[in-house]
Design a protein around this motif. Structure first.
Motif, mmCIF file in Angstrom:
data_model
loop_
_atom_site.group_PDB
_atom_site.id
_atom_site.type_symbol
_atom_site.label_atom_id
_atom_site.label_comp_id
_atom_site.label_asym_id
_atom_site.label_seq_id
_atom_site.Cartn_x
_atom_site.Cartn_y
_atom_site.Cartn_z
ATOM 1 N N GLU A 93 31.973 33.755 40.382
ATOM 2 C CA GLU A 93 33.383 35.045 41.069
ATOM 3 C C GLU A 93 33.974 35.563 40.495
ATOM 4 N N ALA A 94 33.869 34.963 38.935
ATOM 5 C CA ALA A 94 34.549 35.176 37.559
ATOM 6 C C ALA A 94 34.427 36.708 36.929
ATOM 7 N N ARG A 95 35.806 37.563 37.098
ATOM 8 C CA ARG A 95 35.749 38.772 36.788
ATOM 9 C C ARG A 95 36.770 38.190 34.787
ATOM 10 N N ALA A 96 35.904 39.202 34.130
ATOM 11 C CA ALA A 96 36.269 38.800 32.850
ATOM 12 C C ALA A 96 38.285 38.940 32.149
ATOM 13 N N LEU A 97 39.378 38.146 32.090
ATOM 14 C CA LEU A 97 40.346 37.911 32.073
ATOM 15 C C LEU A 97 40.369 39.396 31.554
ATOM 16 N N ASP A 98 40.463 39.678 30.407
ATOM 17 C CA ASP A 98 40.166 41.172 29.641
ATOM 18 C C ASP A 98 40.571 42.359 30.845
ATOM 19 N N SER A 99 39.831 41.908 31.341
ATOM 20 C CA SER A 99 39.119 43.898 32.201
ATOM 21 C C SER A 99 40.572 43.789 33.560
ATOM 22 N N ASP A 100 40.308 45.053 34.330
ATOM 23 C CA ASP A 100 41.113 45.248 35.312
ATOM 24 C C ASP A 100 41.171 44.396 36.609
ATOM 25 N N LEU A 101 42.316 43.508 36.476
ATOM 26 C CA LEU A 101 41.317 42.533 37.100
ATOM 27 C C LEU A 101 43.277 43.220 38.878
ATOM 28 N N LYS A 102 43.441 44.376 38.768
ATOM 29 C CA LYS A 102 43.698 45.362 39.858
ATOM 30 C C LYS A 102 42.397 46.402 40.376
ATOM 31 N N ASP A 103 41.538 46.323 39.605
ATOM 32 C CA ASP A 103 40.504 47.005 40.816
ATOM 33 C C ASP A 103 39.855 46.039 41.274
ATOM 34 N N ASP A 104 39.499 46.708 42.881
ATOM 35 C CA ASP A 104 38.657 45.971 43.623
ATOM 36 C C ASP A 104 37.936 46.020 43.280
ATOM 37 N N ASN A 105 36.705 47.079 43.256
ATOM 38 C CA ASN A 105 35.613 47.120 43.107
ATOM 39 C C ASN A 105 35.187 46.588 41.957
ATOM 40 N N ALA A 106 35.356 46.182 41.392
ATOM 41 C CA ALA A 106 34.833 45.322 39.654
ATOM 42 C C ALA A 106 34.258 44.125 41.421
ATOM 43 N N VAL A 107 33.147 43.898 40.891
ATOM 44 C CA VAL A 107 32.367 42.827 41.416
ATOM 45 C C VAL A 107 32.222 42.188 40.076
ATOM 46 N N PRO A 108 31.899 40.834 40.240
ATOM 47 C CA PRO A 108 31.480 40.322 39.371
ATOM 48 C C PRO A 108 29.862 39.111 39.898
ATOM 49 N N PRO A 109 29.069 39.122 38.918
ATOM 50 C CA PRO A 109 27.584 37.848 39.419
ATOM 51 C C PRO A 109 28.557 36.946 39.842
ATOM 52 N N HIS A 110 28.198 36.526 41.630
ATOM 53 C CA HIS A 110 28.837 35.065 41.657
ATOM 54 C C HIS A 110 28.222 33.967 41.345
ATOM 55 N N LEU A 111 27.051 34.171 40.489
ATOM 56 C CA LEU A 111 26.354 33.098 39.876
ATOM 57 C C LEU A 111 26.121 33.383 38.704
#
Length: 482
Positions: free
Chosen positions: A426-444
Motif C-alpha cells: 500500500e505504498a505510494r511513491a514518495l515523490d508523488s502528491d501524498l495529499k491526494d487521497d484518490n491516488a490508490v497504489p496496488p496493495h501488493l
C-alpha cells in the motif's frame, strides 16, 4: 395459522445471505472510512497551513480603523485673517476619524528561513501521514487474513462435528446390536461433545475477528463473511541488500526522519538570521473632521523603518545551542530509522523463512495424517484395528488440518510484513502528491527475486517456494461401517 407459519418459514429460508467481503473491498473501504486514517488526513490538512502562516508575516498587512467620538462640548476659536476673524472648530461636538495603514516587510532574513522551514514541516507531515496510512491499511489486511483463517477453522470444526455425530449415531446402533463395547460408545459421545465445544470456540473466535475487522472498516455490525484472500507472492530468497536499499528509498518513516534533519538545520539557520537587521515600509492615510490649526482634514505618510537587535540578553546564543542539539537529535533519529529499516527487512525475511518451513511441515503432517487415517480404515475393515484407533486417526487428521490453517495464516502475515518492511505494501511513491487521497497504489507490489527469470513485459515468474494459493483442507473420511 398453518399458512402463516408456512409463509414465515419460507421467508426465513429465502433470507439473503450475508454479503461477502473481499480483501480489495476491505482495503478500498478502509481508505475512505477508517476513522484513524480520516483523523490522520485531518491532521495533514492542519499541517498544510504552516506555509500560509509563515507567508503571512512577509506579505502586506492592511489595517483600517475608524472612530466616532461625542465630546461634551464643542470648541471654536477665531482665526485672524486680513478680512477679519474666521471661526475655526478646534473640537467638534461629534468628532469623526478614519485611518488606513499598510505595512510591508522588505528585508526580513528570519522570515525567509521561517517560510522555508514551514514548507519542510509540511513535507514531514505528509510523510508521517503516509506512514500512518500504510500501517493502518496493513492492520486492516492483517485483520482480514485473521478473519479468513478463523472462517476456515470453523469449516474444519463443522466437518469434525458432522463426522463425530455420524460416528456417535453409528456407535449407538452398534452397541445396541452388541457389536461394540460400552467403552466405544462412550468414546464416540465424548468425541462429539468435545467437537461441539471446539466448534463453539471457533465460531466465537471467528465472530471476534469479524468484529475487529468491522471496527477498522467503520461498519455498524459484523454481518458479513470474508472471502479467502490471495496468498502474497513473495520470493523467499530475495537479495537482502536489494531489499534493504529499496526499504531505505521507499519507506516513509525513513524519508520523514531525513527531512526532519533538514528541518532542524533550517531552524538553526533561522536563529543565525536573527542577527541581521530588518527593513520595512509602512504607509498611512488619515481623515478627520477636526484637524490641527491650519492643517487639512486629510493626510498621509510613508515610513521606512529599520531595526537591528544588537543584544537581546543572550537569547539568540541560547537558541543556537538548542538548535544544535535538535540537529544532533534528528540526526540520531534518522540513523536509528535506517537501522530499524534494515532490522525490519532482515527479521521479516527470517520470519518468512520460518513460516514457510512451518507451513511445509504442517502440509506434510496433514498428508501423513491422511495416509494414517486411510491405513487404519483399511485395517479396521480387515479386523486388525479397533474403533478407537479409527476415532483417533480422524481426530488427528482434523487437528492437522486446523494446524495447517494456522500455519498458512502465519506465512501470509509474514509475507505481508516483509512487503511492509521494504515499503511495498500500500505504498505510494514518495515523490508523488501524498495529499491526494484518490491516488490508490496496488496493495501488493512485486519484489525483486534473486536470479528470477523475467517474463515478457517485465513480470517475474513465481519463485519456487513462494507462498501458493491457499487450498481447502480435505474432508476427513467418516468412520467405516461394519
Amino acid at each position: 395459522m398453518s399458512s402463516l407459519l408456512a409463509l414465515t418459514l419460507a421467508a426465513s429460508m429465502a433470507a439473503a445471505p450475508p454479503p461477502v467481503l473481499t480483501l480489495e473491498d476491505a482495503l478500498s473501504r478502509a481508505r475512505k472510512e477508517n476513522l484513524d486514517l480520516r483523523a490522520a488526513q485531518a491532521r495533514l490538512k492542519q499541517a498544510d497551513t504552516a506555509s500560509r502562516k509563515a507567508w503571512a508575516g512577509y506579505l502586506p498587512t492592511i489595517t483600517a480603523s475608524g472612530a466616532i467620538i461625542r465630546n461634551n462640548t464643542s470648541v471654536t476659536a477665531a482665526f485672524p485673517t486680513p478680512d477679519g476673524p474666521v471661526p475655526v472648530t478646534i473640537q467638534p461636538l461629534i468628532q469623526r476619524q478614519a485611518q488606513l495603514e499598510v505595512r510591508q516587510a522588505l528585508i526580513a532574513p528570519q522570515l525567509w528561513a521561517a517560510i522555508q522551514g514551514a514548507y519542510k514541516s509540511e513535507r514531514v507531515a505528509e510523510l508521517n501521514v503516509e506512514q500512518a496510512r500504510r500501517e493502518i491499511l496493513f492492520g486492516v489486511a492483517q485483520a482480514y487474513y485473521g478473519a479468513a483463517a478463523q472462517a476456515q477453522a470453523v469449516t474444519v470444526q463443522e466437518r469434525l462435528v458432522e463426522l463425530n455425530g455420524a460416528r456417535a449415531k453409528d456407535t449407538r446402533v452398534r452397541f445396541e446390536a452388541g457389536t461394540v463395547t460400552r467403552v466405544a460408545q462412550l468414546r464416540a459421545e465424548q468425541d462429539l461433545s468435545r467437537a461441539e465445544q471446539d466448534l463453539i470456540r471457533a465460531q466465537n473466535a471467528a465472530a471476534s475477528a469479524r468484529l475487529v475487522l468491522a471496527t477498522l472498516l467503520a461498519f455498524d455490525d459484523a454481518n458479513f463473511t470474508v472471502a479467502p484472500p490471495p496468498e502474497p507472492q513473495v520470493p523467499p530468497k530475495a537479495d537482502t541488500d536489494q531489499l534493504i536499499q529499496r526499504s531505505l528509498e521507499a519507506r516513509a518513516d525513513v524519508a520523514a526522519a531525513k527531512e526532519t534533519v533538514e528541518l532542524a538545520r533550517i531552524g538553526k539557520r533561522q536563529v543565525w538570521f536573527s542577527y541581521l537587521p530588518n527593513l520595512g515600509v509602512s504607509g498611512a492615510a488619515r481623515i478627520v473632521n477636526a484637524a490641527a490649526l491650519g492643517a487639512p482634514p486629510e493626510s498621509w505618510a510613508i515610513t521606512f523603518a529599520a531595526s537591528w537587535t544588537l543584544w537581546d540578553g543572550g537569547l539568540r546564543e541560547a537558541n543556537l545551542k538548542e538548535a544544535s542539539a535538535r540537529i544532533a537529535e534528528s540526526t540520531a533519529n534518522y540513523r536509528k530509522a535506517e537501522l530499524t529499516a534494515r532490522e525490519d527487512v532482515q527479521r521479516a525475511q527470517l520470519d518468512l523463512q520460518s513460516a514457510l518451513a512451518n507451513r511445509l511441515k504442517a502440509e506434510q503432517t496433514v498428508e501423513l495424517a491422511r495416509e494414517s487415517q486411510r491405513l487404519i480404515d483399511v485395517s479396521f475393515k480387515a479386523g486388525m484395528a479397533t474403533y478407537l484407533e479409527v476415532a483417533d486417526a480422524n481426530t488427528a487428521l482434523s487437528s492437522a488440518e486446523i494446524g495447517l490453517v494456522s500455519e498458512r495464516l502465519q506465512a501470509a502475515v509474514a509475507a505481508l510484513r516483509l512487503l511492509r518492511s521494504v515499503g511495498a505494501f500500500e505504498a505510494r511513491a514518495l515523490d508523488s502528491d501524498l495529499k491526494d487521497d484518490n491516488a490508490v497504489p496496488p496493495h501488493l507490489q512485486a519484489l525483486p527475486a534473486e536470479d528470477a527469470p523475467r517474463l515478457e513485459g517485465g513480470a517475474t515468474q513465481p519463485t519456487e517456494g513462494a507462498a501458493p494459493q491457499p487450498e481447502q483442507p480435505a474432508q476427513p473420511q467418516p468412520a467405516p461401517q461394519q
